[in-house]
Design a protein around this motif. Sequence first.
Motif, mmCIF file in Angstrom:
data_model
loop_
_atom_site.group_PDB
_atom_site.id
_atom_site.type_symbol
_atom_site.label_atom_id
_atom_site.label_comp_id
_atom_site.label_asym_id
_atom_site.label_seq_id
_atom_site.Cartn_x
_atom_site.Cartn_y
_atom_site.Cartn_z
ATOM 1 N N ALA A 222 0.829 -1.207 0.000
ATOM 2 C CA ALA A 222 0.000 0.000 0.000
ATOM 3 C C ALA A 222 0.865 1.261 0.000
ATOM 4 O O ALA A 222 0.586 2.222 -0.722
ATOM 5 C CB ALA A 222 -0.927 -0.005 1.211
ATOM 6 N N VAL A 223 1.931 1.241 0.816
ATOM 7 C CA VAL A 223 2.815 2.416 0.878
ATOM 8 C C VAL A 223 3.503 2.642 -0.466
ATOM 9 O O VAL A 223 3.639 3.781 -0.935
ATOM 10 C CB VAL A 223 3.852 2.236 2.004
ATOM 11 N N THR A 224 3.944 1.552 -1.107
ATOM 12 C CA THR A 224 4.579 1.683 -2.419
ATOM 13 C C THR A 224 3.609 2.266 -3.434
ATOM 14 O O THR A 224 3.962 3.153 -4.225
ATOM 15 C CB THR A 224 5.080 0.321 -2.910
ATOM 16 N N GLY A 225 2.377 1.757 -3.400
ATOM 17 C CA GLY A 225 1.373 2.279 -4.326
ATOM 18 C C GLY A 225 1.083 3.746 -4.085
ATOM 19 O O GLY A 225 1.012 4.552 -5.027
ATOM 20 N N VAL A 226 0.926 4.116 -2.802
ATOM 21 C CA VAL A 226 0.652 5.514 -2.471
ATOM 22 C C VAL A 226 1.831 6.404 -2.849
ATOM 23 O O VAL A 226 1.656 7.524 -3.345
ATOM 24 C CB VAL A 226 0.319 5.646 -0.969
ATOM 25 N N ALA A 227 3.060 5.894 -2.624
ATOM 26 C CA ALA A 227 4.253 6.675 -2.953
ATOM 27 C C ALA A 227 4.379 6.932 -4.450
ATOM 28 O O ALA A 227 5.035 7.897 -4.867
ATOM 29 C CB ALA A 227 5.506 5.948 -2.446
ATOM 30 N N LEU A 228 3.771 6.086 -5.256
ATOM 31 C CA LEU A 228 3.784 6.303 -6.703
ATOM 32 C C LEU A 228 2.573 7.117 -7.169
ATOM 33 O O LEU A 228 2.704 8.032 -7.985
ATOM 34 C CB LEU A 228 3.794 4.954 -7.428
ATOM 35 N N ILE A 229 1.406 6.791 -6.631
ATOM 36 C CA ILE A 229 0.165 7.394 -7.140
ATOM 37 C C ILE A 229 -0.008 8.831 -6.671
ATOM 38 O O ILE A 229 -0.338 9.716 -7.472
ATOM 39 C CB ILE A 229 -1.038 6.533 -6.720
ATOM 40 N N VAL A 230 0.204 9.073 -5.383
ATOM 41 C CA VAL A 230 -0.059 10.425 -4.855
ATOM 42 C C VAL A 230 0.867 11.474 -5.463
ATOM 43 O O VAL A 230 0.388 12.509 -5.960
ATOM 44 C CB VAL A 230 0.029 10.424 -3.314
ATOM 45 N N PRO A 231 2.206 11.275 -5.470
ATOM 46 C CA PRO A 231 3.049 12.300 -6.123
ATOM 47 C C PRO A 231 2.733 12.471 -7.613
ATOM 48 O O PRO A 231 2.780 13.591 -8.130
ATOM 49 C CB PRO A 231 4.475 11.763 -5.920
ATOM 50 N N ALA A 232 2.427 11.349 -8.284
ATOM 51 C CA ALA A 232 2.079 11.451 -9.707
ATOM 52 C C ALA A 232 0.814 12.279 -9.901
ATOM 53 O O ALA A 232 0.732 13.106 -10.823
ATOM 54 C CB ALA A 232 1.891 10.060 -10.302
ATOM 55 N N SER A 233 -0.162 12.075 -9.035
ATOM 56 C CA SER A 233 -1.407 12.844 -9.140
ATOM 57 C C SER A 233 -1.174 14.319 -8.835
ATOM 58 O O SER A 233 -1.741 15.199 -9.495
ATOM 59 C CB SER A 233 -2.458 12.275 -8.177
ATOM 60 N N LEU A 234 -0.330 14.604 -7.848
ATOM 61 C CA LEU A 234 -0.021 15.997 -7.520
ATOM 62 C C LEU A 234 0.739 16.677 -8.658
ATOM 63 O O LEU A 234 0.483 17.841 -8.985
ATOM 64 C CB LEU A 234 0.783 16.066 -6.221
ATOM 65 N N ASP A 235 1.689 15.948 -9.251
ATOM 66 C CA ASP A 235 2.432 16.502 -10.392
ATOM 67 C C ASP A 235 1.483 16.798 -11.560
ATOM 68 O O ASP A 235 1.624 17.820 -12.235
ATOM 69 C CB ASP A 235 3.525 15.529 -10.840
ATOM 70 N N HIS A 236 0.546 15.881 -11.775
ATOM 71 C CA HIS A 236 -0.406 16.083 -12.873
ATOM 72 C C HIS A 236 -1.315 17.279 -12.594
ATOM 73 O O HIS A 236 -1.596 18.075 -13.502
ATOM 74 C CB HIS A 236 -1.238 14.824 -13.077
ATOM 75 N N ALA A 237 -1.750 17.389 -11.348
ATOM 76 C CA ALA A 237 -2.595 18.531 -10.999
ATOM 77 C C ALA A 237 -1.838 19.846 -11.195
ATOM 78 O O ALA A 237 -2.400 20.831 -11.692
ATOM 79 C CB ALA A 237 -3.069 18.411 -9.548
ATOM 80 N N SER A 238 -0.565 19.850 -10.830
ATOM 81 C CA SER A 238 0.255 21.044 -11.028
ATOM 82 C C SER A 238 0.417 21.358 -12.517
ATOM 83 O O SER A 238 0.342 22.527 -12.932
ATOM 84 C CB SER A 238 1.623 20.849 -10.385
ATOM 85 N N PHE A 239 0.606 20.326 -13.330
ATOM 86 C CA PHE A 239 0.749 20.523 -14.777
ATOM 87 C C PHE A 239 -0.534 21.114 -15.361
ATOM 88 O O PHE A 239 -0.487 22.026 -16.193
ATOM 89 C CB PHE A 239 1.075 19.187 -15.443
ATOM 90 N N VAL A 240 -1.677 20.606 -14.929
ATOM 91 C CA VAL A 240 -2.954 21.089 -15.449
ATOM 92 C C VAL A 240 -3.173 22.542 -15.042
ATOM 93 O O VAL A 240 -3.670 23.358 -15.827
ATOM 94 C CB VAL A 240 -4.115 20.203 -14.959
ATOM 95 N N ARG A 241 -2.796 22.893 -13.809
ATOM 96 C CA ARG A 241 -2.965 24.281 -13.366
ATOM 97 C C ARG A 241 -2.095 25.232 -14.180
ATOM 98 O O ARG A 241 -2.497 26.357 -14.471
ATOM 99 C CB ARG A 241 -2.618 24.400 -11.882
ATOM 100 N N GLN A 242 -0.904 24.779 -14.532
ATOM 101 C CA GLN A 242 -0.019 25.623 -15.323
ATOM 102 C C GLN A 242 -0.458 25.695 -16.787
ATOM 103 O O GLN A 242 -0.251 26.717 -17.446
ATOM 104 C CB GLN A 242 1.417 25.099 -15.242
ATOM 105 N N HIS A 243 -1.057 24.598 -17.280
ATOM 106 C CA HIS A 243 -1.450 24.539 -18.688
ATOM 107 C C HIS A 243 -2.874 23.998 -18.795
ATOM 108 O O HIS A 243 -3.083 22.858 -19.213
ATOM 109 C CB HIS A 243 -0.489 23.646 -19.472
ATOM 110 N N PRO A 244 -3.874 24.794 -18.415
ATOM 111 C CA PRO A 244 -5.259 24.292 -18.412
ATOM 112 C C PRO A 244 -5.848 24.108 -19.802
ATOM 113 O O PRO A 244 -6.863 23.437 -19.947
ATOM 114 C CB PRO A 244 -6.021 25.382 -17.640
ATOM 115 N N HIS A 245 -5.225 24.699 -20.803
ATOM 116 C CA HIS A 245 -5.768 24.579 -22.164
ATOM 117 C C HIS A 245 -4.611 24.406 -23.139
ATOM 118 O O HIS A 245 -3.701 25.227 -23.193
ATOM 119 C CB HIS A 245 -6.584 25.822 -22.530
#
Length: 412
Positions: A222-245
Amino acid sequence: MSFRENLLYLRAAHGMTQEQLAEQLGVSRQSVTKWESDKSYPEMDKLIKLCQIFDCTLDEMVQGDMTDRVVTEAVVESSFEGSMQEEPLRNAAVLAAGQEMHVSAAAQEEPTQGVSDQPSQVAEEGGDPHAASAEHSGGAGQVSATCEEPPAHEDVPAEDVFGYDEHMRRFAERISTGVMAVMLGTAFSIVLYALGDPQSGFALLPENIAAALGTLIVLAGAVTGVALIVPASLDHASFVRQHPHLRDFYTEEDRARARRSFAYELIGGIVLIFIGITLIILFSETPLEAMVGTPLMLAFVAFGVKPIIHGSMVLGMTNIADYNEAAAEVLEAHEIKHMDIPAPQKQELLQKSVQEKRIGALCGSIMIVASIVGLVMLFVPHYQNDLFWLAWPIGGLLCGLVSLLMKGFSHE
């Protein structure tokens, strides 16, 4: 000089179309058009980005005279070397436009010298001095006419200027690997539980030690999965905020390649899942069911789920229109309100944002309940069951059902 004239000059000097500049700023092309026609003014964050793109200060951009920067071919090549190689004719025209604007600006500062020199120079070359004088007297109006965006943009190829493709491929890899890690942790833990179960016939460890080790393996997965999924999701959210269109840069060949890749990964994943189901059937009602059958089944399912998730995400990333619409899932309402996009599109994103927040709240509640049920079936006496792991897939299916129903029956 005005901001408008500086922007016109710098964009032309760097060989950029309105569409390319808008993409780098994360705004619509219409916004750049309004700035260059003095109909509106960019917000502070967009001004800062403009200064970064054109390598100037805020004072120079807003109040200075950027036409003092002589445009040379070397400057344009260093800024857009790839664009110069692919479209030499267009960039040569832009270079000439920038030089002409610089001459016009200098003529405005020294009108006497400009009027006297220009006709004589043209006369020496055999031209019409009156035509030259009329052209030269255009002044700032000539700047606007020279830098106007051509009406057609079909000849300007779209480019992945923000690294979207690389970002999405990395995002898909991390998410699919994280899901696989969680499922593998569960599969390996079952082996340890079986080693401590006196009824399994393979009680090689004390029951309490086997249970503790099995729990640690579950947590490790579970920790391995969270360590991969959560940072990836945060990075993606940051990318979308910087480039919403984003502008769609994928070709039909790219999409066909993504469909073929998804087909291969889907078939491979389904084959692995069926192998796992075959193994659990093979070892059912035998002493090896808990020790071998169930863990192998979960392991093959985990290995099969990874390519399916990865392939579907890689295929989905080629639909830029969906990405632009899905920005509402990441952006907050106040961020959407400050986006420089047409009002109907902004209203649609706001409605979608509200809907996604509701779906997220419901799905979060469903998965919390599913986790409680799964943990109870795993640890609580009298409720323990080897099928505890089904709680999470069932929770995921319920989330998907809720999402489909809410989107299907939503009102405009």
